[in-house]
Motif scaffolding. Structure first.
Motif, PDB file in Angstrom:
ATOM      1  N   PRO A   1       0.823  -0.932  -0.050  1.00  0.00           N
ATOM      2  CA  PRO A   1      -0.132   0.123   0.044  1.00  0.00           C
ATOM      3  C   PRO A   1       0.852   1.412  -0.122  1.00  0.00           C
ATOM      4  O   PRO A   1       2.139   1.320   0.789  1.00  0.00           O
ATOM      5  CB  PRO A   1      -0.721   0.172   1.352  1.00  0.00           C
ATOM      6  N   ILE A   2       0.326   2.282  -0.809  1.00  0.00           N
ATOM      7  CA  ILE A   2       0.959   3.680  -0.718  1.00  0.00           C
ATOM      8  C   ILE A   2      -0.271   4.382  -0.259  1.00  0.00           C
ATOM      9  O   ILE A   2      -1.052   4.558  -0.657  1.00  0.00           O
ATOM     10  CB  ILE A   2       1.507   4.049  -2.066  1.00  0.00           C
ATOM     11  N   VAL A   3       0.283   5.457   0.823  1.00  0.00           N
ATOM     12  CA  VAL A   3      -0.557   6.290   1.580  1.00  0.00           C
ATOM     13  C   VAL A   3      -0.111   7.804   1.594  1.00  0.00           C
ATOM     14  O   VAL A   3       1.039   7.837   1.454  1.00  0.00           O
ATOM     15  CB  VAL A   3      -1.083   5.738   2.772  1.00  0.00           C
ATOM     16  N   ARG A   4      -0.818   8.529   2.165  1.00  0.00           N
ATOM     17  CA  ARG A   4      -0.364  10.027   2.359  1.00  0.00           C
ATOM     18  C   ARG A   4       0.251   9.680   3.674  1.00  0.00           C
ATOM     19  O   ARG A   4      -0.285   9.346   4.684  1.00  0.00           O
ATOM     20  CB  ARG A   4      -1.578  10.994   2.188  1.00  0.00           C
ATOM     21  N   LYS A   5       1.498  10.581   3.952  1.00  0.00           N
ATOM     22  CA  LYS A   5       1.988  10.246   5.325  1.00  0.00           C
ATOM     23  C   LYS A   5       1.176  11.382   6.368  1.00  0.00           C
ATOM     24  O   LYS A   5       0.703  12.195   6.068  1.00  0.00           O
ATOM     25  CB  LYS A   5       3.266  11.231   5.208  1.00  0.00           C
ATOM     26  N   ASN A   6       1.056  10.535   7.576  1.00  0.00           N
ATOM     27  CA  ASN A   6       0.457  11.149   8.596  1.00  0.00           C
ATOM     28  C   ASN A   6      -1.129  11.314   8.324  1.00  0.00           C
ATOM     29  O   ASN A   6      -1.834  11.950   8.950  1.00  0.00           O
ATOM     30  CB  ASN A   6       0.816  12.783   8.938  1.00  0.00           C
ATOM     31  N   SER A   7      -1.608  10.584   7.572  1.00  0.00           N
ATOM     32  CA  SER A   7      -2.992  10.364   7.233  1.00  0.00           C
ATOM     33  C   SER A   7      -3.675   9.240   8.059  1.00  0.00           C
ATOM     34  O   SER A   7      -2.818   8.519   8.747  1.00  0.00           O
ATOM     35  CB  SER A   7      -3.152   9.894   5.742  1.00  0.00           C
TER      36      SER A   7
ATOM     37  N   ILE B   1      -7.758  10.628  -3.870  1.00  0.00           N
ATOM     38  CA  ILE B   1      -7.979   9.148  -3.408  1.00  0.00           C
ATOM     39  C   ILE B   1      -7.274   8.907  -2.001  1.00  0.00           C
ATOM     40  O   ILE B   1      -6.767   9.698  -1.592  1.00  0.00           O
ATOM     41  CB  ILE B   1      -7.407   8.176  -4.694  1.00  0.00           C
ATOM     42  N   ASP B   2      -7.367   7.910  -1.672  1.00  0.00           N
ATOM     43  CA  ASP B   2      -6.660   7.562  -0.539  1.00  0.00           C
ATOM     44  C   ASP B   2      -5.776   6.439  -0.426  1.00  0.00           C
ATOM     45  O   ASP B   2      -4.484   6.383   0.740  1.00  0.00           O
ATOM     46  CB  ASP B   2      -7.821   6.839   0.775  1.00  0.00           C
ATOM     47  N   ILE B   3      -6.075   5.459  -1.016  1.00  0.00           N
ATOM     48  CA  ILE B   3      -4.957   4.307  -1.068  1.00  0.00           C
ATOM     49  C   ILE B   3      -4.651   3.738  -2.493  1.00  0.00           C
ATOM     50  O   ILE B   3      -5.541   3.677  -3.508  1.00  0.00           O
ATOM     51  CB  ILE B   3      -5.374   3.076  -0.185  1.00  0.00           C
ATOM     52  N   ILE B   4      -3.172   3.503  -2.766  1.00  0.00           N
ATOM     53  CA  ILE B   4      -2.782   2.646  -3.838  1.00  0.00           C
ATOM     54  C   ILE B   4      -2.115   1.561  -3.535  1.00  0.00           C
ATOM     55  O   ILE B   4      -1.350   1.498  -2.493  1.00  0.00           O
ATOM     56  CB  ILE B   4      -1.997   3.636  -4.689  1.00  0.00           C
TER      57      ILE B   4
ATOM     58  N   LYS C   1      -0.361  11.465  -8.121  1.00  0.00           N
ATOM     59  CA  LYS C   1      -0.704  12.761  -7.962  1.00  0.00           C
ATOM     60  C   LYS C   1      -2.020  12.903  -7.149  1.00  0.00           C
ATOM     61  O   LYS C   1      -2.204  13.891  -6.325  1.00  0.00           O
ATOM     62  CB  LYS C   1      -0.465  13.418  -9.230  1.00  0.00           C
ATOM     63  N   HIS C   2      -2.814  12.054  -7.363  1.00  0.00           N
ATOM     64  CA  HIS C   2      -4.396  12.076  -7.034  1.00  0.00           C
ATOM     65  C   HIS C   2      -4.325  11.733  -5.497  1.00  0.00           C
ATOM     66  O   HIS C   2      -4.801  12.529  -4.741  1.00  0.00           O
ATOM     67  CB  HIS C   2      -5.326  10.994  -7.645  1.00  0.00           C
TER      68      HIS C   2
ATOM     69  N   THR D   1     -12.241  -4.328   5.477  1.00  0.00           N
ATOM     70  CA  THR D   1     -13.019  -3.860   6.993  1.00  0.00           C
ATOM     71  C   THR D   1     -13.128  -2.423   7.283  1.00  0.00           C
ATOM     72  O   THR D   1     -13.851  -1.807   6.716  1.00  0.00           O
ATOM     73  CB  THR D   1     -12.560  -4.793   8.128  1.00  0.00           C
ATOM     74  N   THR D   2     -11.953  -2.312   8.090  1.00  0.00           N
ATOM     75  CA  THR D   2     -12.118  -0.609   8.409  1.00  0.00           C
ATOM     76  C   THR D   2     -11.656   0.169   7.257  1.00  0.00           C
ATOM     77  O   THR D   2     -12.134   1.502   7.325  1.00  0.00           O
ATOM     78  CB  THR D   2     -10.918  -0.507   9.463  1.00  0.00           C
ATOM     79  N   LEU D   3     -11.153  -0.290   6.093  1.00  0.00           N
ATOM     80  CA  LEU D   3     -10.783   0.521   5.072  1.00  0.00           C
ATOM     81  C   LEU D   3     -11.594   0.312   3.908  1.00  0.00           C
ATOM     82  O   LEU D   3     -11.120   0.919   2.690  1.00  0.00           O
ATOM     83  CB  LEU D   3      -9.244   0.242   4.975  1.00  0.00           C
ATOM     84  N   LYS D   4     -12.677  -0.251   4.214  1.00  0.00           N
ATOM     85  CA  LYS D   4     -13.518  -0.592   2.795  1.00  0.00           C
ATOM     86  C   LYS D   4     -14.316   0.527   2.177  1.00  0.00           C
ATOM     87  O   LYS D   4     -14.438   0.581   1.020  1.00  0.00           O
ATOM     88  CB  LYS D   4     -14.832  -1.810   3.182  1.00  0.00           C
ATOM     89  N   SER D   5     -14.510   1.599   2.793  1.00  0.00           N
ATOM     90  CA  SER D   5     -15.008   2.746   2.217  1.00  0.00           C
ATOM     91  C   SER D   5     -14.047   3.794   1.614  1.00  0.00           C
ATOM     92  O   SER D   5     -14.284   4.796   1.028  1.00  0.00           O
ATOM     93  CB  SER D   5     -15.707   3.705   3.455  1.00  0.00           C
ATOM     94  N   LYS D   6     -12.621   3.492   1.715  1.00  0.00           N
ATOM     95  CA  LYS D   6     -11.830   4.604   1.308  1.00  0.00           C
ATOM     96  C   LYS D   6     -11.657   4.136  -0.487  1.00  0.00           C
ATOM     97  O   LYS D   6     -11.844   3.198  -0.818  1.00  0.00           O
ATOM     98  CB  LYS D   6     -10.296   3.825   1.680  1.00  0.00           C
ATOM     99  N   ARG D   7     -11.067   5.429  -0.897  1.00  0.00           N
ATOM    100  CA  ARG D   7     -11.040   5.373  -2.300  1.00  0.00           C
ATOM    101  C   ARG D   7      -9.550   4.910  -2.913  1.00  0.00           C
ATOM    102  O   ARG D   7      -8.409   5.264  -2.380  1.00  0.00           O
ATOM    103  CB  ARG D   7     -11.110   6.692  -2.750  1.00  0.00           C
ATOM    104  N   TYR D   8      -9.663   3.828  -3.742  1.00  0.00           N
ATOM    105  CA  TYR D   8      -8.574   3.262  -4.412  1.00  0.00           C
ATOM    106  C   TYR D   8      -8.018   3.539  -5.849  1.00  0.00           C
ATOM    107  O   TYR D   8      -9.165   4.170  -6.471  1.00  0.00           O
ATOM    108  CB  TYR D   8      -8.512   1.883  -4.257  1.00  0.00           C
ATOM    109  N   CYS D   9      -6.945   3.295  -6.276  1.00  0.00           N
ATOM    110  CA  CYS D   9      -6.496   3.697  -7.594  1.00  0.00           C
ATOM    111  C   CYS D   9      -5.613   2.649  -8.052  1.00  0.00           C
ATOM    112  O   CYS D   9      -4.891   2.148  -7.410  1.00  0.00           O
ATOM    113  CB  CYS D   9      -6.030   5.063  -7.609  1.00  0.00           C
ATOM    114  N   ASP D  10      -5.660   2.361  -9.357  1.00  0.00           N
ATOM    115  CA  ASP D  10      -4.686   1.564 -10.139  1.00  0.00           C
ATOM    116  C   ASP D  10      -4.774   1.944 -11.579  1.00  0.00           C
ATOM    117  O   ASP D  10      -5.555   2.713 -12.080  1.00  0.00           O
ATOM    118  CB  ASP D  10      -4.657   0.235  -9.881  1.00  0.00           C
TER     119      ASP D  10
END
Length: 262
Positions: free
Chosen positions: A118-124, A183-186, A176-177, A138-147
């Motif tokens: 996973p790649i995320v924003r720091k301190n997020s 978005i939240d996670i790649i 960049k997104h 589970t806890t990250l199911k509603s997050k926005r993903y990208c590929d």
């Protein structure tokens, strides 16, 4: 009688010389490997001008440890497979599908694991909340993903997780997104993602988490059935690779930029 004896000596000498030359030629024959020409930092470069993690790894195993010269050849990926099928090159490193095993023999040992992380924003919230793969559903199911468009691994991964994700043309768009909060996670191949992050100067904004997806592919060496390097070579390759792994060198080679490990 004397003439026959002289003729015998000449034939014997010539045969010995010929055998010696053939043995030297066989000993010096290079092991030719095909790579994807645009897969930095794993492999990059066309024709015989190829650099990257995989070429360096192959030199360490085959050339430095086994004593066999190695030639690196970069191709568009479809062309690389055809080169192995035809015997133009001896091998490539990729997924051992049933189709590929029809024209090649696979090493027992894994040469290169393509670790999706996973790649995320720091301190997020995602950086501190992403603890294991199970969190995705589970806890990250509603997050926005990208590929990236054409990434077959991502297509299967998100389908199994029953998640939707944003599809973009190239990884730099995803990154960049992510940096901009769109978005939240790649989840992508770590070496490729890290290389892009450095090129885009996003190291201060983004972080690759040390969580490896269970379905990350592992690549053996696939040796063409038309190659003169047969099962004895593959057995020796496997033994050599085991030694390098036990020494800890393999892990350093597959996780460090080529310029650092040389």
């Amino acid at each position: 009688m004397a003439r026959s004896f002289v003729l015998f000596i000449l034939v014997w000498c010539f045969s010995g010389f010929s055998f010696s030359v053939q043995a030297d030629e066989k000993k010096q024959r290079s092991f030719k490997i095909a790579y994807a020409e645009s897969w930095a930092p794993i492999s990059v470069g066309a024709a015989d001008n190829v650099t990257g993690i995989l070429p360096q790894l192959m030199e360490s195993i085959i050339q430095e440890r086994m004593g066999i010269p190695v030639e690196h050849h970069g191709f568009p990926w479809a062309r690389a497979q055809q080169a192995v099928i035809s015997g133009e090159v001896d091998a490539f490193i990729t997924t051992p599908t049933a189709e590929r095993l029809e024209f090649s023999h696979a090493s027992q040992s894994v040469v290169f694991p393509l670790r999706f992380q996973p790649i995320v924003r720091k301190n997020s919230e995602e950086e501190f909340g992403f603890k294991s793969e199970i969190d995705i559903t589970t806890t990250l199911k509603s997050k926005r993903y990208c590929d990236v468009l054409g990434n077959g691994w991502a297509k299967v991964f998100y389908r199994k997780k029953k998640l939707k994700y944003l599809v973009v043309p190239t990884l730099d768009v995803c990154l960049k997104h992510l940096a901009q909060g769109q978005i939240d996670i790649i989840i992508h191949a770590e070496p490729v993602a890290t290389s892009f992050i450095e090129k885009l100067h996003l190291k201060k904004e983004l972080k690759v988490l040390p969580i490896i997806m269970d379905s990350s592919p592992e690549f053996p060496l696939l040796v063409s059935k038309k190659s003169p390097f047969g099962q004895a070579f593959i057995d020796s390759f496997d033994q050599t690779l085991v030694h390098i792994k036990n020494e800890g060198l393999w892990e350093r080679l597959i996780t460090s930029p080529p310029s650092v490990t040389k």
